[in-house]
Write an enzyme that holds these catalytic residues in place. Structure first.
Site, PDB file in Angstrom:
ATOM      1  N   TYR A  52      10.225 -18.247   9.793  1.00  0.00           N
ATOM      2  CA  TYR A  52      11.199 -18.816   9.119  1.00  0.00           C
ATOM      3  C   TYR A  52      11.942 -20.102   9.839  1.00  0.00           C
ATOM      4  CZ  TYR A  52      12.237 -14.957   5.730  1.00  0.00           C
ATOM      5  OH  TYR A  52      12.182 -14.246   4.855  1.00  0.00           O
TER       6      TYR A  52
ATOM      7  N   LYS B 139       1.666  -6.960  14.594  1.00  0.00           N
ATOM      8  CA  LYS B 139       0.369  -7.311  14.081  1.00  0.00           C
ATOM      9  C   LYS B 139      -0.447  -7.633  15.351  1.00  0.00           C
ATOM     10  CE  LYS B 139      -2.945  -7.697  10.942  1.00  0.00           C
ATOM     11  NZ  LYS B 139      -3.583  -6.505  10.402  1.00  0.00           N
TER      12      LYS B 139
ATOM     13  N   ASP C 134       0.371  -3.840   8.513  1.00  0.00           N
ATOM     14  CA  ASP C 134      -0.074  -3.229   7.219  1.00  0.00           C
ATOM     15  C   ASP C 134       0.001  -1.847   7.109  1.00  0.00           C
ATOM     16  OD1 ASP C 134      -1.819  -3.191   9.522  1.00  0.00           O
ATOM     17  OD2 ASP C 134      -3.615  -3.835   8.481  1.00  0.00           O
TER      18      ASP C 134
ATOM     19  N   ASP D  23      11.428  -8.927   6.420  1.00  0.00           N
ATOM     20  CA  ASP D  23      11.881  -9.322   5.153  1.00  0.00           C
ATOM     21  C   ASP D  23      10.952  -8.333   3.923  1.00  0.00           C
ATOM     22  OD1 ASP D  23      13.002 -11.220   3.005  1.00  0.00           O
ATOM     23  OD2 ASP D  23      10.901 -12.052   2.889  1.00  0.00           O
TER      24      ASP D  23
ATOM     25  N   ASP E  38      12.193  -4.816   1.602  1.00  0.00           N
ATOM     26  CA  ASP E  38      12.276  -4.740   0.113  1.00  0.00           C
ATOM     27  C   ASP E  38      11.781  -3.556  -0.455  1.00  0.00           C
ATOM     28  OD1 ASP E  38      13.640  -7.148  -0.177  1.00  0.00           O
ATOM     29  OD2 ASP E  38      12.433  -7.889  -1.883  1.00  0.00           O
TER      30      ASP E  38
END
Ligand code: IPM
Ligand code: MN
Length: 353
Positions: free
Chosen positions: A142, A189, A221, A245, A249
């Site tokens: 970001y 990751k 993942d 983020d 959601d």
């Protein structure tokens, strides 16, 4: 206690849900003998319209001078389909996070018995799920260097993390886990990304200082799969900005409606409390948006910014009662039952408090 609150309604349904959160805050203040004083500030598309800047200096000053920021949402479709637009409402949200040093975003996911049927997952998977996502909020892709080269035909966003940024949020996550069920999942990751390998290295070094916390490591993942396969596995999740983020959601729909998920962003300066649902422009001005996430964010404000736990609990109880009583907006209403408006739900909750 005197509470100095920066009120930042923002765009879309932000003003409507913040209005209801303010009713709940005022009801709590009346009940427990506090007084709240609000200063209005503009962030997002409304600030661009007024000042040509999504996070104007004046808004920053108001937030810095307050004890807490009560935030609605930012975003306006008029900017969404224009990749050439130089100013965007979302820049306001990123700027307020960065300039207030809000490096930790805490998003609790809880379920309500009477809403289990609303979840897209099977009830038995969801019943009792109760976890918290702690998302790093001021680093990573970001905020890393970004841009274009080759006449605009190559684009890049750099994912950068410094050790101090990783360690401060891990510390918060370890301590948080120690106050819950003592189980921390570090999501990364590390099989591919160097930043993730630094995260994992730092976490492994810190583990020994928190012997009462069981720490495990999960690739992002796999985590996205486990969240819907067995949400009850999780107690506290900590992860970097971009992964957080996306996962939050996903996590928000477990409980049945995104309109229930509150968040606290904490760090160096004034903490900020915000529903995670965004500006929902299609519903703006219609008095139909669910105010409960904003109201629950106000509960987090009492707890995190003022250490007023009974006050936060009074709001939570009233919210649960409104759900049990079926006084809910259309996203939560049972088929054939009447949906209440945003302000009716807010009035009911305030009265119940
Ligand atoms: C969120 C939002 C923001 C983010 C957007 C609006 C910039 O999606 O708070 O999760 O990506 O952080
Ligand atoms: Mn998001």
């Amino acid at each position: 206690m005197k509470l100095r609150i920066a009120k930042v309604p923002g765009d879309g349904i932000g003003p409507e849900v913040v209005r209801e959160a303010v009713k709940a805050v005022n009801a709590v203040c009346a009940k427990f003998g506090h007084s709240a004083e609000y200063t209005l500030a503009y962030v997002g598309a409304c600030a661009i319209d007024r000042y040509g800047d999504a996070y104007p200096e004046e808004s920053h000053r108001i937030c810095m001078d307050s004890d807490a920021v009560l935030f609605g949402a930012v975003g306006d479709p008029k900017y969404d389909n224009d990749p050439a637009s130089k100013v965007r409402p979302e820049q306001g949200l990123l700027a307020i996070r960065k300039r207030l040093g809000l490096y930790a975003n805490i998003r609790p996911v809880e379920t309500f018995e009477s809403l289990l049927y609303k979840s897209p997952l099977k009830e038995e998977l969801v019943r009792g799920a109760d976890f918290v996502c702690i998302r790093e909020l001021t680093g990573g892709m970001y905020f890393g260097e970004k841009g274009r080269r080759d006449n605009g035909d190559t684009a890049f966003d750099t994912n950068v993390y410094h050790r101090y940024e990783i360690e401060r949020i891990l510390k918060l996550a370890f301590e948080y886990s120690g106050r819950r069920r003592h189980h921390l999942t570090v999501v990364d990751k590390a099989n591919v990304l160097e930043t993730s390998r630094l995260w994992r290295q730092a976490a492994q070094e810190m583990e020994a200082s928190y012997p009462d916390v069981k720490t495990d490591y999960m690739y992002v993942d796999n985590a996205s799969m486990q969240l819907i396969r067995c949400p009850k596995f999780f107690d506290v999740i900590v992860t970097e900005n971009t992964f957080g983020d996306i996962l939050t959601d996903e996590a928000s729909c477990i409980s049945g409606s995104m309109g229930l998920l509150a968040s606290a962003s904490i760090g160096e300066h004034t903490s900020l409390f915000e529903p995670i649902h965004g500006s929902y422009p299609q519903a703006a001005g219609k008095n139909i948006a669910n105010p409960l996430a904003a109201i629950l964010s106000a509960a987090m404000m009492f707890e995190y910014s003022f250490g007023l736990m009974k006050e936060g609990e009074a709001i939570r109880k009233a919210v649960s009662a409104s759900i049990e009583a079926g006084v809910v907006t259309e996203d939560l209403a049972r088929e054939g039952e009447r949906a209440y408006s945003t302000s009716e739900v807010g009035d009911w909750v305030a009265k119940h408090i």
